[in-house]
Design a protein around this motif. Structure first.
Motif, PDB file in Angstrom:
ATOM      1  N   THR A 193      -1.178   5.813 -10.531  1.00  0.00           N
ATOM      2  CA  THR A 193      -1.132   4.410 -10.928  1.00  0.00           C
ATOM      3  C   THR A 193      -0.138   3.673 -10.056  1.00  0.00           C
ATOM      4  O   THR A 193       1.036   4.056  -9.985  1.00  0.00           O
ATOM      5  CB  THR A 193      -0.733   4.256 -12.404  1.00  0.00           C
ATOM      6  N   ILE A 194      -0.611   2.605  -9.404  1.00  0.00           N
ATOM      7  CA  ILE A 194       0.249   1.785  -8.551  1.00  0.00           C
ATOM      8  C   ILE A 194       0.661   0.540  -9.326  1.00  0.00           C
ATOM      9  O   ILE A 194      -0.121  -0.008 -10.108  1.00  0.00           O
ATOM     10  CB  ILE A 194      -0.487   1.403  -7.244  1.00  0.00           C
ATOM     11  N   SER A 195       1.904   0.119  -9.126  1.00  0.00           N
ATOM     12  CA  SER A 195       2.406  -1.082  -9.782  1.00  0.00           C
ATOM     13  C   SER A 195       3.427  -1.749  -8.872  1.00  0.00           C
ATOM     14  O   SER A 195       3.923  -1.131  -7.927  1.00  0.00           O
ATOM     15  CB  SER A 195       3.038  -0.741 -11.136  1.00  0.00           C
ATOM     16  N   ARG A 196       3.747  -3.010  -9.162  1.00  0.00           N
ATOM     17  CA  ARG A 196       4.730  -3.724  -8.351  1.00  0.00           C
ATOM     18  C   ARG A 196       5.453  -4.757  -9.189  1.00  0.00           C
ATOM     19  O   ARG A 196       4.946  -5.198 -10.229  1.00  0.00           O
ATOM     20  CB  ARG A 196       4.078  -4.379  -7.137  1.00  0.00           C
TER      21      ARG A 196
ATOM     22  N   ASN B 106      -4.108  -6.903  -8.522  1.00  0.00           N
ATOM     23  CA  ASN B 106      -5.370  -6.179  -8.366  1.00  0.00           C
ATOM     24  C   ASN B 106      -5.123  -4.897  -7.581  1.00  0.00           C
ATOM     25  O   ASN B 106      -4.364  -4.872  -6.622  1.00  0.00           O
ATOM     26  CB  ASN B 106      -6.408  -7.038  -7.659  1.00  0.00           C
ATOM     27  N   THR B 107      -5.774  -3.828  -8.009  1.00  0.00           N
ATOM     28  CA  THR B 107      -5.503  -2.505  -7.442  1.00  0.00           C
ATOM     29  C   THR B 107      -6.758  -1.829  -6.911  1.00  0.00           C
ATOM     30  O   THR B 107      -7.876  -2.120  -7.355  1.00  0.00           O
ATOM     31  CB  THR B 107      -4.862  -1.590  -8.497  1.00  0.00           C
ATOM     32  N   LYS B 108      -6.548  -0.938  -5.964  1.00  0.00           N
ATOM     33  CA  LYS B 108      -7.602  -0.075  -5.442  1.00  0.00           C
ATOM     34  C   LYS B 108      -7.021   1.310  -5.244  1.00  0.00           C
ATOM     35  O   LYS B 108      -5.838   1.447  -4.923  1.00  0.00           O
ATOM     36  CB  LYS B 108      -8.150  -0.604  -4.113  1.00  0.00           C
ATOM     37  N   TYR B 109      -7.880   2.326  -5.420  1.00  0.00           N
ATOM     38  CA  TYR B 109      -7.426   3.700  -5.275  1.00  0.00           C
ATOM     39  C   TYR B 109      -8.424   4.511  -4.449  1.00  0.00           C
ATOM     40  O   TYR B 109      -9.630   4.270  -4.499  1.00  0.00           O
ATOM     41  CB  TYR B 109      -7.296   4.366  -6.646  1.00  0.00           C
ATOM     42  N   ALA B 110      -7.903   5.494  -3.748  1.00  0.00           N
ATOM     43  CA  ALA B 110      -8.768   6.473  -3.108  1.00  0.00           C
ATOM     44  C   ALA B 110      -9.448   7.295  -4.198  1.00  0.00           C
ATOM     45  O   ALA B 110      -8.855   7.539  -5.267  1.00  0.00           O
ATOM     46  CB  ALA B 110      -7.953   7.385  -2.194  1.00  0.00           C
ATOM     47  N   ASP B 111     -10.668   7.719  -3.945  1.00  0.00           N
ATOM     48  CA  ASP B 111     -11.402   8.489  -4.954  1.00  0.00           C
ATOM     49  C   ASP B 111     -10.639   9.744  -5.373  1.00  0.00           C
ATOM     50  O   ASP B 111     -10.699  10.162  -6.527  1.00  0.00           O
ATOM     51  CB  ASP B 111     -12.782   8.880  -4.407  1.00  0.00           C
ATOM     52  N   SER B 112      -9.921  10.327  -4.443  1.00  0.00           N
ATOM     53  CA  SER B 112      -9.227  11.580  -4.712  1.00  0.00           C
ATOM     54  C   SER B 112      -8.083  11.442  -5.714  1.00  0.00           C
ATOM     55  O   SER B 112      -7.617  12.454  -6.262  1.00  0.00           O
ATOM     56  CB  SER B 112      -8.692  12.175  -3.401  1.00  0.00           C
TER      57      SER B 112
ATOM     58  N   LEU C 113      -5.154   6.055   3.204  1.00  0.00           N
ATOM     59  CA  LEU C 113      -4.735   5.073   2.214  1.00  0.00           C
ATOM     60  C   LEU C 113      -4.941   5.662   0.825  1.00  0.00           C
ATOM     61  O   LEU C 113      -6.044   6.084   0.484  1.00  0.00           O
ATOM     62  CB  LEU C 113      -5.544   3.792   2.376  1.00  0.00           C
ATOM     63  N   VAL C 114      -3.892   5.658   0.029  1.00  0.00           N
ATOM     64  CA  VAL C 114      -3.943   6.237  -1.311  1.00  0.00           C
ATOM     65  C   VAL C 114      -4.213   5.170  -2.362  1.00  0.00           C
ATOM     66  O   VAL C 114      -5.066   5.336  -3.233  1.00  0.00           O
ATOM     67  CB  VAL C 114      -2.627   6.960  -1.634  1.00  0.00           C
ATOM     68  N   ALA C 115      -3.460   4.057  -2.285  1.00  0.00           N
ATOM     69  CA  ALA C 115      -3.578   3.002  -3.290  1.00  0.00           C
ATOM     70  C   ALA C 115      -3.062   1.696  -2.717  1.00  0.00           C
ATOM     71  O   ALA C 115      -2.154   1.694  -1.881  1.00  0.00           O
ATOM     72  CB  ALA C 115      -2.802   3.374  -4.552  1.00  0.00           C
TER      73      ALA C 115
ATOM     74  N   ASN D  95       0.823  -1.205   0.000  1.00  0.00           N
ATOM     75  CA  ASN D  95       0.000   0.000   0.000  1.00  0.00           C
ATOM     76  C   ASN D  95       0.858   1.257   0.000  1.00  0.00           C
ATOM     77  O   ASN D  95       1.970   1.261   0.529  1.00  0.00           O
ATOM     78  CB  ASN D  95      -0.882   0.046   1.258  1.00  0.00           C
ATOM     79  N   TRP D  96       0.295   2.321  -0.551  1.00  0.00           N
ATOM     80  CA  TRP D  96       0.824   3.668  -0.378  1.00  0.00           C
ATOM     81  C   TRP D  96      -0.185   4.433   0.480  1.00  0.00           C
ATOM     82  O   TRP D  96      -1.374   4.454   0.187  1.00  0.00           O
ATOM     83  CB  TRP D  96       1.003   4.385  -1.709  1.00  0.00           C
ATOM     84  N   HIS D  97       0.330   5.068   1.517  1.00  0.00           N
ATOM     85  CA  HIS D  97      -0.457   5.943   2.364  1.00  0.00           C
ATOM     86  C   HIS D  97       0.149   7.334   2.284  1.00  0.00           C
ATOM     87  O   HIS D  97       1.295   7.496   1.841  1.00  0.00           O
ATOM     88  CB  HIS D  97      -0.418   5.485   3.824  1.00  0.00           C
ATOM     89  N   ARG D  98      -0.592   8.334   2.734  1.00  0.00           N
ATOM     90  CA  ARG D  98      -0.038   9.675   2.840  1.00  0.00           C
ATOM     91  C   ARG D  98      -0.621  10.374   4.051  1.00  0.00           C
ATOM     92  O   ARG D  98      -1.719  10.061   4.496  1.00  0.00           O
ATOM     93  CB  ARG D  98      -0.288  10.481   1.576  1.00  0.00           C
ATOM     94  N   GLN D  99       0.162  11.324   4.542  1.00  0.00           N
ATOM     95  CA  GLN D  99      -0.283  12.116   5.683  1.00  0.00           C
ATOM     96  C   GLN D  99       0.130  13.563   5.485  1.00  0.00           C
ATOM     97  O   GLN D  99       1.320  13.864   5.384  1.00  0.00           O
ATOM     98  CB  GLN D  99       0.299  11.577   6.995  1.00  0.00           C
TER      99      GLN D  99
END
Length: 120
Positions: free
Chosen positions: A68-71, A56-62, A47-49, A35-39
């Protein structure tokens, strides 16, 4: 335990792009969700993504449509491509990983964070 190190933060003008990277190190682990988070100052961590091991990916609406998240499972790395950045994206961005070992042992670790500042 897994060590996570982020890189790629910096100062960018509104509308610009940045790419964050996170590298995991340790021994004998398998990372499941990353996950990527931000503060932002004075705000709660959000939680950002997220990305599963299968991609499989999920994103915050904002950030939908902009980030784009990748790994890369073989290299134990995760990236966050951030486009069309806005001042409200300014925050410290943290990498987080949920992992397991064959023992079995499970855990969750965080990186130290990288600052992203969007300003003209």
């Amino acid at each position: 335990q897994v060590q996570l190190v982020e890189s790629g933060g910096g100062l960018v003008q509104p509308g610009g792009s940045l790419r964050l990277s996170c590298t995991a190190s340790g021994s004998g682990f398998r990372i499941n969700v990353m996950n990527w988070h931000r503060q932002a100052p004075g705000q709660q961590r959000e939680l950002v993504a997220s990305i599963g091991r299968g991609g499989n990916t999920k994103y915050a609406d904002s950030v939908k449509g902009r980030f784009t998240i990748s790994r890369d499972n073989a290299r134990n790395t995760m990236d966050l491509q951030m486009n069309n950045l806005k001042p409200e994206d300014t925050a410290v961005y943290y990498c987080e990983a949920d992992w397991m070992t064959p023992a079995p042992e499970a855990g969750r670790d965080w990186g130290q964070g990288t600052q992203v500042t969007v300003s003209s």
